[in-house]
Design an enzyme around this catalytic site. Sequence first.
Site, mmCIF file in Angstrom:
data_model
loop_
_atom_site.group_PDB
_atom_site.id
_atom_site.type_symbol
_atom_site.label_atom_id
_atom_site.label_comp_id
_atom_site.label_asym_id
_atom_site.label_seq_id
_atom_site.Cartn_x
_atom_site.Cartn_y
_atom_site.Cartn_z
ATOM 1 N N ASP A 15 0.866 -1.171 0.000
ATOM 2 C CA ASP A 15 0.000 0.000 0.000
ATOM 3 C C ASP A 15 0.913 1.234 0.000
ATOM 4 O OD1 ASP A 15 -2.143 1.657 -0.111
ATOM 5 O OD2 ASP A 15 -3.228 0.747 1.528
HETATM 6 C C1 BGC Z 1 -4.927 3.320 -0.149
HETATM 7 C C2 BGC Z 1 -5.104 2.307 -1.246
HETATM 8 C C3 BGC Z 1 -4.935 2.962 -2.585
HETATM 9 C C4 BGC Z 1 -3.586 3.645 -2.633
HETATM 10 C C5 BGC Z 1 -3.289 4.305 -3.963
HETATM 11 C C6 BGC Z 1 -3.674 4.137 -0.323
HETATM 12 O O1 BGC Z 1 -3.632 5.206 0.573
HETATM 13 O O2 BGC Z 1 -4.936 2.661 1.097
HETATM 14 O O3 BGC Z 1 -6.360 1.671 -1.126
HETATM 15 O O4 BGC Z 1 -5.075 2.026 -3.616
HETATM 16 O O5 BGC Z 1 -3.536 4.623 -1.629
HETATM 17 O O6 BGC Z 1 -4.045 5.425 -4.157
#
Ligand code: BGC
Length: 721
Positions: free
Chosen positions: A262
């Site tokens: 993530d």
């Molecule tokens: C989120 C993800 C997301 C990623 C990219 C993160 O902060 O937890 O779900 O896909 O950002 O935007």
Amino acid sequence: MEKTIDQKVDSVLKLMTLDEKIGQMNQYNGDWAATGPITHDGDKQNQIKKGMVGSMLNVTGVEHTRTLQEIAMQSRLKIPLLFGQDVIHGYRTIFPVPLGEAASWDMDAIQRAARIAATEAAAVGVHWTFAPMVDIARDPRWGRVMEGAGEDPYLGSLIATARVKGFQGKGFGNTDAVMACAKHFAAYGAAIGGRDYNSVDMSLRQLYETYLPPFKAAADAGAATFMNSFNDLNGIPATGNKLLQRDILKGQWKFKGFVVSDWGSVGEMINHGFVKDNYEAAMAAANAGSDMDMESRSYIQNLARLVKEGKVKIAVVDDAVRRILKKKFEMGLFDDPYRFSDAAREKQQWDNKDHLQEARNIAKKSIVLLKNEKDLLPISKQTKTIALIGPFAKAKSDNLGFWSYDWPDDSVRIVSLWDGVKKKLDPASTMLYAKGCEITDTSRAGFAAAIAAANAADIVIMSVGEARDMSGEAKSRSNIHLPGVQEELIQAVYATGKPTIVMFSAGRPLIFNWTADHVPAILYTWWLGTTAGDAMADVLFGDYNPSGKLPMSFPITEGQIPIYYNHYNTGRPASGDSDRNYRSSYTDLSIYPKYPFGYGLSYTAFTYSDIKLSANTFKAGQKITATITVTNTGKYDGTETVQLYIRDMVGSVVRPVKELKGFQQVFLKKGESKTISFSISEADLKFYNNELKYMAEPGDFKLFIGTSSANTKETDFKLIQ
Ligand code: BGC
């Protein structure tokens, strides 16, 4: 002879330097829509040219993706970039938020919504969506409940499958198929206190029983990728968690895709106190099976040294790179790196009327009728004067919800409730409007105008709720009552004595007890997307008879959280709210939710016969059939979701009081009856025992069929040896 993809991957891998390999494991953000800190080093393009970047996120548009891909084509090995994007519930056409779609319980519609989202995203150069989010969530304070499918592992698994299939379409190689990403692996939805990014400590059995099933379903449906999560699980951050990524996902489940971290979660292991610095973070994440580093820069800065010092084996790097390259080959990007960047297709998908039609279709199916006293709904198109009151009555972008995109023509394209009602109402009728109050303000200055509008109307429709950024990532709230003075506005309008309907726009279960106890008609509409107002009007005027069912329990107050239907019985269960003394209950609060899982009314009425079983006992390898007759005894044709629950009465580990094991949606004309049958086999009775063995135990079971988790007929059967 044509080489297989594995052979092609190997032949590319052989040509790669260590730095180029590590480059494939590195993902950077573009330059907009960031959810975390961005490093403004201005050097990304140069790094792409040097083969130091495998993927970019938040880069869309044919022109933009093409430009960056052209730079990648100047790198030594010309390995194409993957473009990833959070296409969570639509791209150009915004669908209901996933929790709303889950309320439709309509797997075909959910799959079609994902298909359309993929088609639109693929037309602007996107190869990969960071969806579906399949985290089970029992805590509506957690803002991210809006992205998921609610509290139930069975429903969640079916939805995970539908969405993966929808995104990936007819398979990679087609230019309208994007790679899915099941996230956030794992147990992110169980964060303590509903606080985002928080810790999770749970038994492995609970993990397997409740939180992993939708991930397993996504893997089985062929999800190309997984994303790990921000939380630590039993003391180990998910990103550095070998048990999750190597043992369960890539081991037990034989997952062949790749895992992306993530945002910044590799580096955040330093804050977790799990590693000292980025060097150790890269080591922990890579060894645990995180194949791609999203925006931590831990891999690009440390992996080469780690390999040279023997802390990360080259085989670990090779395995990660193989997995990533394989997807690039499967997507056809080695044949044509620009195949998703086609200006004609981009234009053609930009305003696709069929997509809007489908969005309206699932939006109306997502609406849940919570209350309808004296058949106030549906209302007549000939109603003389209707007052639309509340901060959402003319709202546009608040209908879209979190994780959606804003477009320059939104004010024309998004259908507000006002627009939707106007299109259907007899032109001779009058529509009145009063905002009444803002969403979160405390000013009551607009109440007088709202009361005046109500007094002048025959029927009042109130539209209230949460602003689009009040549920979503980092949007945990301790107070999930209807915000601001909106419920006071409802009280003031209701006091006029005019027939009042209240509609809630939100990304999570909200608390609104006064409204629930007084107002005769209530619709829960979630955030419905681009066509919100049309879908709402379809339901208000009865062109669509509501069929949604809640995918999450609605608490009476925050003090009940977590509250969910599939809990254990305990040694001192309360038999009801008058049975509190030395019981598992509160002395000052009901044990029941305001609205239970699976609940949702219709304009018509459905009655259920008793359940018939083909036999009361069966053995492994055999099946029994449960049948029930459902009759539409009301005044309208309608769809009912007939739900099957089972309880295992005695287990070597305690079992939930009810578990959803099946459901069927049945359309019944008024007066019509249909007999529904469910087949039950040993597989439906399996669970993880204390040794994490998935098996069924012979014994007594209860079987329930009904209209919600709390309103069922029941009977008993036995599994015998
Ligand atoms: C989120 C993800 C997301 C990623 C990219 C993160 O902060 O937890 O779900 O896909 O950002 O935007």
